[in-house]
Structures are given as C-alpha cells and as structure tokens.
Design a protein around this motif. Structure first.
Motif, PDB file in Angstrom:
ATOM      1  N   GLU A  89       6.583   4.057  -9.007  1.00  0.00           N
ATOM      2  CA  GLU A  89       6.167   5.282  -8.340  1.00  0.00           C
ATOM      3  C   GLU A  89       7.154   6.426  -8.566  1.00  0.00           C
ATOM      4  OE1 GLU A  89       5.246   4.349  -4.267  1.00  0.00           O
ATOM      5  OE2 GLU A  89       3.653   2.967  -4.867  1.00  0.00           O
ATOM      6  N   VAL A  90       7.490   6.637  -9.834  1.00  0.00           N
ATOM      7  CA  VAL A  90       8.386   7.734 -10.207  1.00  0.00           C
ATOM      8  C   VAL A  90       7.626   9.043 -10.033  1.00  0.00           C
ATOM      9  CG1 VAL A  90       9.729   8.755 -12.089  1.00  0.00           C
ATOM     10  CG2 VAL A  90       9.669   6.264 -11.791  1.00  0.00           C
ATOM     11  N   SER A  91       8.073   9.864  -9.098  1.00  0.00           N
ATOM     12  CA  SER A  91       7.314  11.059  -8.707  1.00  0.00           C
ATOM     13  C   SER A  91       7.173  12.070  -9.854  1.00  0.00           C
ATOM     14  CB  SER A  91       7.942  11.719  -7.488  1.00  0.00           C
ATOM     15  OG  SER A  91       9.258  12.126  -7.781  1.00  0.00           O
ATOM     16  N   GLU A  92       8.195  12.211 -10.694  1.00  0.00           N
ATOM     17  CA  GLU A  92       8.103  13.173 -11.806  1.00  0.00           C
ATOM     18  C   GLU A  92       6.981  12.802 -12.758  1.00  0.00           C
ATOM     19  OE1 GLU A  92      11.029  11.657 -10.990  1.00  0.00           O
ATOM     20  OE2 GLU A  92      11.968  13.352  -9.987  1.00  0.00           O
ATOM     21  N   TYR A  93       6.659  11.532 -12.834  1.00  0.00           N
ATOM     22  CA  TYR A  93       5.569  11.067 -13.689  1.00  0.00           C
ATOM     23  C   TYR A  93       4.238  11.116 -12.947  1.00  0.00           C
ATOM     24  CZ  TYR A  93       2.698   7.939 -16.523  1.00  0.00           C
ATOM     25  OH  TYR A  93       1.681   7.398 -17.267  1.00  0.00           O
ATOM     26  N   ARG A 138       0.915  15.498 -17.650  1.00  0.00           N
ATOM     27  CA  ARG A 138       1.917  14.669 -18.338  1.00  0.00           C
ATOM     28  C   ARG A 138       1.419  13.240 -18.485  1.00  0.00           C
ATOM     29  NH1 ARG A 138       6.787  15.831 -15.792  1.00  0.00           N
ATOM     30  NH2 ARG A 138       7.057  17.324 -17.468  1.00  0.00           N
ATOM     31  N   ARG A 139       0.878  12.695 -17.416  1.00  0.00           N
ATOM     32  CA  ARG A 139       0.361  11.323 -17.477  1.00  0.00           C
ATOM     33  C   ARG A 139      -0.720  11.187 -18.529  1.00  0.00           C
ATOM     34  NH1 ARG A 139      -1.030  10.284 -11.486  1.00  0.00           N
ATOM     35  NH2 ARG A 139      -2.779   9.289 -12.492  1.00  0.00           N
ATOM     36  N   MET A 140      -1.637  12.147 -18.564  1.00  0.00           N
ATOM     37  CA  MET A 140      -2.719  12.079 -19.542  1.00  0.00           C
ATOM     38  C   MET A 140      -2.182  12.199 -20.969  1.00  0.00           C
ATOM     39  SD  MET A 140      -6.169  14.376 -19.984  1.00  0.00           S
ATOM     40  CE  MET A 140      -5.255  15.887 -20.158  1.00  0.00           C
ATOM     41  N   MET A 141      -1.284  13.147 -21.204  1.00  0.00           N
ATOM     42  CA  MET A 141      -0.732  13.343 -22.555  1.00  0.00           C
ATOM     43  C   MET A 141       0.010  12.095 -23.035  1.00  0.00           C
ATOM     44  SD  MET A 141      -1.426  16.368 -23.839  1.00  0.00           S
ATOM     45  CE  MET A 141      -3.057  16.180 -23.164  1.00  0.00           C
ATOM     46  N   TRP A 142       0.804  11.506 -22.167  1.00  0.00           N
ATOM     47  CA  TRP A 142       1.578  10.335 -22.574  1.00  0.00           C
ATOM     48  C   TRP A 142       0.702   9.103 -22.743  1.00  0.00           C
ATOM     49  CZ3 TRP A 142       6.760  10.912 -19.436  1.00  0.00           C
ATOM     50  CH2 TRP A 142       7.458  11.999 -19.967  1.00  0.00           C
ATOM     51  N   ARG A 143      -0.358   8.979 -21.932  1.00  0.00           N
ATOM     52  CA  ARG A 143      -1.304   7.874 -22.148  1.00  0.00           C
ATOM     53  C   ARG A 143      -2.021   8.044 -23.476  1.00  0.00           C
ATOM     54  NH1 ARG A 143      -3.289   8.457 -16.421  1.00  0.00           N
ATOM     55  NH2 ARG A 143      -4.893   9.681 -17.455  1.00  0.00           N
ATOM     56  N   LEU A 144      -2.389   9.294 -23.803  1.00  0.00           N
ATOM     57  CA  LEU A 144      -3.033   9.551 -25.087  1.00  0.00           C
ATOM     58  C   LEU A 144      -2.088   9.263 -26.247  1.00  0.00           C
ATOM     59  CD1 LEU A 144      -5.019  12.786 -24.188  1.00  0.00           C
ATOM     60  CD2 LEU A 144      -5.997  10.572 -24.858  1.00  0.00           C
ATOM     61  N   ALA A 145      -0.810   9.585 -26.095  1.00  0.00           N
ATOM     62  CA  ALA A 145       0.178   9.275 -27.138  1.00  0.00           C
ATOM     63  C   ALA A 145       0.253   7.765 -27.350  1.00  0.00           C
ATOM     64  CB  ALA A 145       1.546   9.832 -26.758  1.00  0.00           C
ATOM     65  N   HIS A 146       0.318   7.024 -26.257  1.00  0.00           N
ATOM     66  CA  HIS A 146       0.386   5.566 -26.334  1.00  0.00           C
ATOM     67  C   HIS A 146      -0.864   5.004 -27.023  1.00  0.00           C
ATOM     68  CE1 HIS A 146      -0.039   1.417 -25.038  1.00  0.00           C
ATOM     69  NE2 HIS A 146      -1.005   1.758 -24.233  1.00  0.00           N
ATOM     70  N   LEU A 176      -0.112  13.001 -34.645  1.00  0.00           N
ATOM     71  CA  LEU A 176      -1.138  12.885 -33.597  1.00  0.00           C
ATOM     72  C   LEU A 176      -0.551  12.358 -32.285  1.00  0.00           C
ATOM     73  CD1 LEU A 176      -4.078  13.155 -32.734  1.00  0.00           C
ATOM     74  CD2 LEU A 176      -4.538  10.986 -33.836  1.00  0.00           C
ATOM     75  N   PRO A 177       0.049  11.173 -32.255  1.00  0.00           N
ATOM     76  CA  PRO A 177       0.638  10.747 -30.982  1.00  0.00           C
ATOM     77  C   PRO A 177       1.884  11.549 -30.619  1.00  0.00           C
ATOM     78  CG  PRO A 177       1.009   9.092 -32.678  1.00  0.00           C
ATOM     79  CD  PRO A 177       0.111  10.124 -33.270  1.00  0.00           C
ATOM     80  N   GLY A 178       2.639  11.998 -31.625  1.00  0.00           N
ATOM     81  CA  GLY A 178       3.820  12.817 -31.349  1.00  0.00           C
ATOM     82  C   GLY A 178       3.465  14.116 -30.662  1.00  0.00           C
ATOM     83  N   GLY A 179       2.355  14.719 -31.069  1.00  0.00           N
ATOM     84  CA  GLY A 179       1.894  15.945 -30.435  1.00  0.00           C
ATOM     85  C   GLY A 179       1.479  15.723 -28.987  1.00  0.00           C
ATOM     86  N   PHE A 180       0.792  14.608 -28.740  1.00  0.00           N
ATOM     87  CA  PHE A 180       0.430  14.287 -27.356  1.00  0.00           C
ATOM     88  C   PHE A 180       1.681  14.079 -26.505  1.00  0.00           C
ATOM     89  CE2 PHE A 180      -3.882  12.747 -28.837  1.00  0.00           C
ATOM     90  CZ  PHE A 180      -4.594  13.708 -28.150  1.00  0.00           C
ATOM     91  N   PHE A 181       2.642  13.329 -27.056  1.00  0.00           N
ATOM     92  CA  PHE A 181       3.857  13.072 -26.284  1.00  0.00           C
ATOM     93  C   PHE A 181       4.610  14.370 -26.022  1.00  0.00           C
ATOM     94  CE2 PHE A 181       8.199  11.862 -25.439  1.00  0.00           C
ATOM     95  CZ  PHE A 181       8.019  10.873 -24.495  1.00  0.00           C
ATOM     96  N   ALA A 182       4.788  15.183 -27.062  1.00  0.00           N
ATOM     97  CA  ALA A 182       5.510  16.457 -26.912  1.00  0.00           C
ATOM     98  C   ALA A 182       4.778  17.384 -25.944  1.00  0.00           C
ATOM     99  CB  ALA A 182       5.685  17.128 -28.268  1.00  0.00           C
ATOM    100  N   GLY A 183       3.452  17.363 -25.972  1.00  0.00           N
ATOM    101  CA  GLY A 183       2.675  18.188 -25.057  1.00  0.00           C
ATOM    102  C   GLY A 183       2.881  17.802 -23.607  1.00  0.00           C
ATOM    103  N   GLY A 184       3.280  16.560 -23.353  1.00  0.00           N
ATOM    104  CA  GLY A 184       3.518  16.117 -21.985  1.00  0.00           C
ATOM    105  C   GLY A 184       4.950  16.283 -21.512  1.00  0.00           C
ATOM    106  N   TYR A 235       2.592  23.191 -18.206  1.00  0.00           N
ATOM    107  CA  TYR A 235       2.436  24.446 -17.464  1.00  0.00           C
ATOM    108  C   TYR A 235       1.207  24.314 -16.593  1.00  0.00           C
ATOM    109  CZ  TYR A 235       5.551  25.740 -21.228  1.00  0.00           C
ATOM    110  OH  TYR A 235       6.603  25.763 -22.115  1.00  0.00           O
ATOM    111  N   ASP A 236       1.430  24.026 -15.322  1.00  0.00           N
ATOM    112  CA  ASP A 236       0.347  23.729 -14.381  1.00  0.00           C
ATOM    113  C   ASP A 236      -0.504  22.601 -14.961  1.00  0.00           C
ATOM    114  OD1 ASP A 236       1.214  25.619 -12.507  1.00  0.00           O
ATOM    115  OD2 ASP A 236       0.148  27.225 -13.564  1.00  0.00           O
ATOM    116  N   SER A 237      -1.737  22.891 -15.318  1.00  0.00           N
ATOM    117  CA  SER A 237      -2.598  21.841 -15.865  1.00  0.00           C
ATOM    118  C   SER A 237      -2.686  21.898 -17.386  1.00  0.00           C
ATOM    119  CB  SER A 237      -3.997  21.954 -15.262  1.00  0.00           C
ATOM    120  OG  SER A 237      -4.575  23.183 -15.635  1.00  0.00           O
ATOM    121  N   ASP A 238      -1.855  22.712 -18.019  1.00  0.00           N
ATOM    122  CA  ASP A 238      -1.873  22.838 -19.475  1.00  0.00           C
ATOM    123  C   ASP A 238      -0.696  22.091 -20.097  1.00  0.00           C
ATOM    124  OD1 ASP A 238      -4.115  24.499 -19.463  1.00  0.00           O
ATOM    125  OD2 ASP A 238      -2.886  26.300 -19.211  1.00  0.00           O
TER     126      ASP A 238
END
Length: 142
Positions: free
Chosen positions: A38-42, A48-56, A95-103, A107-110
């Motif tokens: 339950e790491v709050s920053e994540y 962030r969660r969506m971007m990193w799941r997509l990277a994975h 492709l996954p690097g971009g998702f990870f970097a995007g997370g 910026y709010d929901s972007d």
C-alpha cells in the motif's frame, strides 16, 4: 541471409527476448509489491499505475515476440528480415519504455512527456511484425 548472419540474428533476439521477459516480469513483481504494501505514491496516482502496468504488459509481450522472432529468423532468407530485426528491437525498448517514462512524472490525469515514445515504438514493432509476416509468407514453399 547468410548462415552466420541468421544465427547472429537468432541469438540476439533469443537473448534480448529472455532478458526482456526477466526485466518486465520483475517490474510486474515490483508493482504487485507496491500494491501489497500500500505504497501511497503508487496507489494514489491512477495514471502512474496504468502507465506502469502497460509498460509491464507490453514489455512482457514484446519479450515473447522477440523469442518467436528468433525461432523464425533461421527459416527466412530475405534482406528485409534484418530491417524487421532492428525495428523489433527498437519497438521493444521504446514501447514499454515510453509507458514507464510516462508514469514517472504525471500531470493530474495525464502521463508525462515520455509517453510520446509509445507510438514510435508501436509503429516500429508493428512494422517488424508485418515485414516478418510478409517475408515468412513468401518463403513458405518448403
């Protein structure tokens, strides 16, 4: 493609594919741990969660695709296969690097600006698949 060159391409993609699987499956384990602990920053940042799941997910899939490509490379004797090889490697990184970097920075929901690597990587990976399908189809007379 010469025998030596085909073996080199096969080996490169086999190694790259297995290491991609190791990296992106490890990322999945880390994400599960962040969730379990339950790491709050994540947890507090859905983007962030969506971007990193997509990277994975994309990284794991592309790792498998590299292994499949390696198993196909020795059956094809076309010059465009080298182009497909390079495109697949680029796509597997961007492709996954971009998702990870995007997370990393959101910026709010972007997602952050790193997400702009995603379409470049997606086009490269898709082009590699199309070229491979075309070249493999032309050489299926065995």
């Amino acid at each position: 493609m010469s025998e030596l060159n085909a073996n080199s391409v096969c080996r490169r993609h086999m190694v790259f594919g297995w290491w991609s699987l190791a990296v992106f499956m490890s990322l999945g384990v880390v994400l599960e741990c962040l969730h379990a602990l339950e790491v709050s920053e994540y947890l507090a940042n859905e983007t962030r969660r969506m971007m990193w799941r997509l990277a994975h997910a994309h990284g794991t899939l592309l790792g498998l695709l590299n292994i499949a490509f390696a198993l196909s490379a020795d059956r094809v004797q076309q010059g465009r296969f080298k182009l497909a090889s390079r495109l697949l490697l680029v796509g597997t990184v961007l492709l996954p690097g971009g998702f990870f970097a995007g997370g990393v920075t959101t910026y709010d929901s972007d997602p952050g600006p790193g997400v702009w690597l995603v379409p470049i990587g997606a086009i490269a990976a898709l082009a590699a698949v199309v070229i491979t399908a075309f070249v493999t189809g032309k050489n299926s007379s065995d």
